[in-house]
Design an enzyme around this catalytic site. Structure first.
Site, PDB file in Angstrom:
ATOM      1  N   ASN A   6       2.847 -49.248 -45.610  1.00 28.56           N
ATOM      2  CA  ASN A   6       4.035 -49.486 -46.431  1.00 28.56           C
ATOM      3  C   ASN A   6       5.230 -48.972 -45.624  1.00 28.56           C
ATOM      4  O   ASN A   6       5.442 -47.762 -45.540  1.00 28.56           O
ATOM      5  CB  ASN A   6       3.891 -48.737 -47.764  1.00 28.56           C
ATOM      6  CG  ASN A   6       5.144 -48.836 -48.616  1.00 28.56           C
ATOM      7  OD1 ASN A   6       6.091 -49.559 -48.279  1.00 28.56           O
ATOM      8  ND2 ASN A   6       5.158 -48.101 -49.727  1.00 28.56           N
ATOM      9  N   LYS A   8       8.270 -49.196 -46.265  1.00 30.30           N
ATOM     10  CA  LYS A   8       9.414 -48.797 -47.122  1.00 30.30           C
ATOM     11  C   LYS A   8      10.710 -49.345 -46.533  1.00 30.30           C
ATOM     12  O   LYS A   8      10.704 -50.432 -45.935  1.00 30.30           O
ATOM     13  CB  LYS A   8       9.422 -47.271 -47.301  1.00 30.30           C
ATOM     14  CG  LYS A   8       8.073 -46.752 -47.815  1.00 30.30           C
ATOM     15  CD  LYS A   8       8.085 -45.340 -48.316  1.00 30.30           C
ATOM     16  CE  LYS A   8       6.691 -44.944 -48.778  1.00 30.30           C
ATOM     17  NZ  LYS A   8       6.620 -43.588 -49.298  1.00 30.30           N
ATOM     18  N   HIS A  96       4.912 -48.858 -57.222  1.00 33.27           N
ATOM     19  CA  HIS A  96       5.006 -47.661 -56.373  1.00 33.27           C
ATOM     20  C   HIS A  96       5.821 -46.597 -57.105  1.00 33.27           C
ATOM     21  O   HIS A  96       6.772 -46.919 -57.824  1.00 33.27           O
ATOM     22  CB  HIS A  96       5.661 -48.017 -55.032  1.00 33.27           C
ATOM     23  CG  HIS A  96       5.508 -46.923 -54.021  1.00 33.27           C
ATOM     24  ND1 HIS A  96       6.304 -45.803 -54.042  1.00 33.27           N
ATOM     25  CD2 HIS A  96       4.638 -46.763 -52.999  1.00 33.27           C
ATOM     26  CE1 HIS A  96       5.908 -45.003 -53.046  1.00 33.27           C
ATOM     27  NE2 HIS A  96       4.911 -45.561 -52.408  1.00 33.27           N
ATOM     28  N   GLU A  98       8.074 -44.762 -56.154  1.00 32.99           N
ATOM     29  CA  GLU A  98       9.521 -44.823 -55.873  1.00 32.99           C
ATOM     30  C   GLU A  98      10.187 -45.900 -56.726  1.00 32.99           C
ATOM     31  O   GLU A  98      11.341 -45.745 -57.130  1.00 32.99           O
ATOM     32  CB  GLU A  98       9.731 -45.055 -54.365  1.00 32.99           C
ATOM     33  CG  GLU A  98       9.360 -43.793 -53.577  1.00 32.99           C
ATOM     34  CD  GLU A  98       8.805 -44.026 -52.177  1.00 32.99           C
ATOM     35  OE1 GLU A  98       8.965 -45.134 -51.639  1.00 32.99           O
ATOM     36  OE2 GLU A  98       8.208 -43.087 -51.624  1.00 32.99           O
ATOM     37  N   GLU A 168      -1.769 -42.598 -55.369  1.00 24.90           N
ATOM     38  CA  GLU A 168      -0.774 -41.926 -54.544  1.00 24.90           C
ATOM     39  C   GLU A 168      -0.157 -40.764 -55.339  1.00 24.90           C
ATOM     40  O   GLU A 168       0.804 -40.974 -56.085  1.00 24.90           O
ATOM     41  CB  GLU A 168       0.337 -42.911 -54.159  1.00 24.90           C
ATOM     42  CG  GLU A 168      -0.145 -44.103 -53.368  1.00 24.90           C
ATOM     43  CD  GLU A 168       0.943 -44.665 -52.464  1.00 24.90           C
ATOM     44  OE1 GLU A 168       0.661 -44.820 -51.269  1.00 24.90           O
ATOM     45  OE2 GLU A 168       2.069 -44.906 -52.937  1.00 24.90           O
ATOM     46  N   GLY A 174       5.279 -38.391 -48.566  1.00 20.97           N
ATOM     47  CA  GLY A 174       6.400 -38.012 -47.706  1.00 20.97           C
ATOM     48  C   GLY A 174       6.569 -36.509 -47.545  1.00 20.97           C
ATOM     49  O   GLY A 174       7.570 -36.051 -46.999  1.00 20.97           O
ATOM     50  N   SER A 214       0.838 -38.955 -47.319  1.00 25.12           N
ATOM     51  CA  SER A 214       0.722 -38.172 -46.083  1.00 25.12           C
ATOM     52  C   SER A 214      -0.620 -38.362 -45.386  1.00 25.12           C
ATOM     53  O   SER A 214      -1.169 -37.415 -44.823  1.00 25.12           O
ATOM     54  CB  SER A 214       1.003 -36.683 -46.349  1.00 25.12           C
ATOM     55  OG  SER A 214       2.328 -36.521 -46.841  1.00 25.12           O
TER      56      SER A 214
HETATM   57  P1  13P Z   1       3.642 -41.226 -46.778  1.00 28.27           P
HETATM   58  O1  13P Z   1       2.424 -41.670 -46.003  1.00 28.27           O
HETATM   59  O2  13P Z   1       4.891 -41.248 -45.951  1.00 28.27           O
HETATM   60  O3  13P Z   1       3.423 -39.958 -47.504  1.00 28.27           O
HETATM   61  O4  13P Z   1       3.887 -42.379 -47.896  1.00 28.27           O
HETATM   62  C1  13P Z   1       2.843 -42.747 -48.710  1.00 28.27           C
HETATM   63  C2  13P Z   1       3.268 -43.898 -49.547  1.00 28.27           C
HETATM   64  O5  13P Z   1       4.113 -43.766 -50.409  1.00 28.27           O
HETATM   65  C3  13P Z   1       2.663 -45.213 -49.255  1.00 28.27           C
HETATM   66  O6  13P Z   1       2.987 -46.158 -50.235  1.00 28.27           O
END
Ligand code: 13P
Length: 260
Positions: A6, A8, A96, A98, A168, A174, A214
């Site tokens: 992803n 982002k 997601h 976010e 997740e 992150g 992560s």
């Molecule tokens: P990170 O791997 O940067 O923690 O992000 C995970 C994520 O949100 C994947 O959709």
């Protein structure tokens, strides 16, 4: 096993194309290793044509990070499922954390999008996960169960067979602090059990459950070795071909270690 990136809101289009080319090159250097591993990248909407083009001859599927629940209409700034399929998208990340946090997406929104994705033959990757506060209050399992049930309300067995669920935990996204393999496994088992109640054990066993939060090359092996972890949804480590394919290499190792 599915290893999905992803991206982002990262990289401009030339950088995205270069990253896709690096991934294609890296895979071409490992010709047989990936027979059992599916690889997917989900860049931003504007990258999709360039990235699909760069990966046209590579064993990598391309997905989007969100989409609207309707086919077309007055929805300024949105992107529809027919738009995604018209440029060769295979999958779409939905719900997601976010999107839930910054755009107030609800389980009902995610549910509409899941059904819309299946109507257009896209594989929905449904994201669920608890916050740190919810975990500390002992509510992780109930929060995630509610999200799974909300997202899949009225989704048929046939459509569930084309579904991916990504666990997740928000506190691991992150932050550089991944869930411990046993902690992730515990939640994946909760999700699997819920899917089994709804669709039967056989269908549930075949729904890929990804861990996200992560995941890096150094912790991927422990996570991917868990019985109910069928792959990863990778954020920051998917932004460099070396680390993304480093995780994919771990998936290959885990597969090779499994009893025949
Ligand atoms: P990170 O791997 O940067 O923690 O992000 C995970 C994520 O949100 C994947 O959709």
């Amino acid at each position: 096993m599915l290893i999905a990136g992803n991206w982002k809101m990262n990289t401009d289009v030339p950088e995205g194309r270069a990253l896709a080319n690096d991934i294609a090159t890296g895979l071409s250097e490992r010709p047989d290793a990936f027979a059992d591993i599916d690889v997917l990248v989900c860049p931003s909407f504007v990258h999709l044509p360039a990235v699909s083009d760069a990966l046209a001859d590579a064993p990598v599927a391309v997905g989007a990070q969100d989409m609207h629940a309707e086919d077309a209409g007055a929805h300024t700034g949105d992107v529809s499922a027919p738009m995604l399929t018209s440029i060769g998208c295979d999958a779409v990340i939905l719900g997601h954390s976010e999107r839930r946090e910054y755009y107030n997406e609800t389980d009902a929104d995610v549910n509409r999008k899941v059904k819309q994705a299946r109507t257009h033959d896209l594989v929905p990757i449904v994201c669920v996960g608890e916050s740190l506060q919810q975990r500390q209050a002992g509510n992780a399992a109930s929060v995630v169960t509610q999200q799974v049930e909300g997202a899949l309300s009225g989704v048929s067995i046939a459509d569930a067979s084309e579904l991916v669920v990504a666990y997740e935990p928000i506190w691991a996204i992150g932050t550089g602090e991944s869930a411990a393999p046993e902690q992730a496994q515990e939640m994946h088992a909760v999700i699997r059990d819920n899917l089994a109640e709804r669709y039967g054990a056989d269908v549930a066993a075949d729904i890929p459950l990804l861990y996200g939060g992560s995941m890096k090359p150094h912790n991927a092996h422990g996570l991917l070795s868990q019985p109910d972890i069928d792959g990863g949804l990778i954020g920051s480590a998917s932004l460099a071909a070396d680390s993304f394919l480093g995780i994919a290499d771990e998936a290959v190792h885990v597969r090779q270690e499994e009893p025949a």
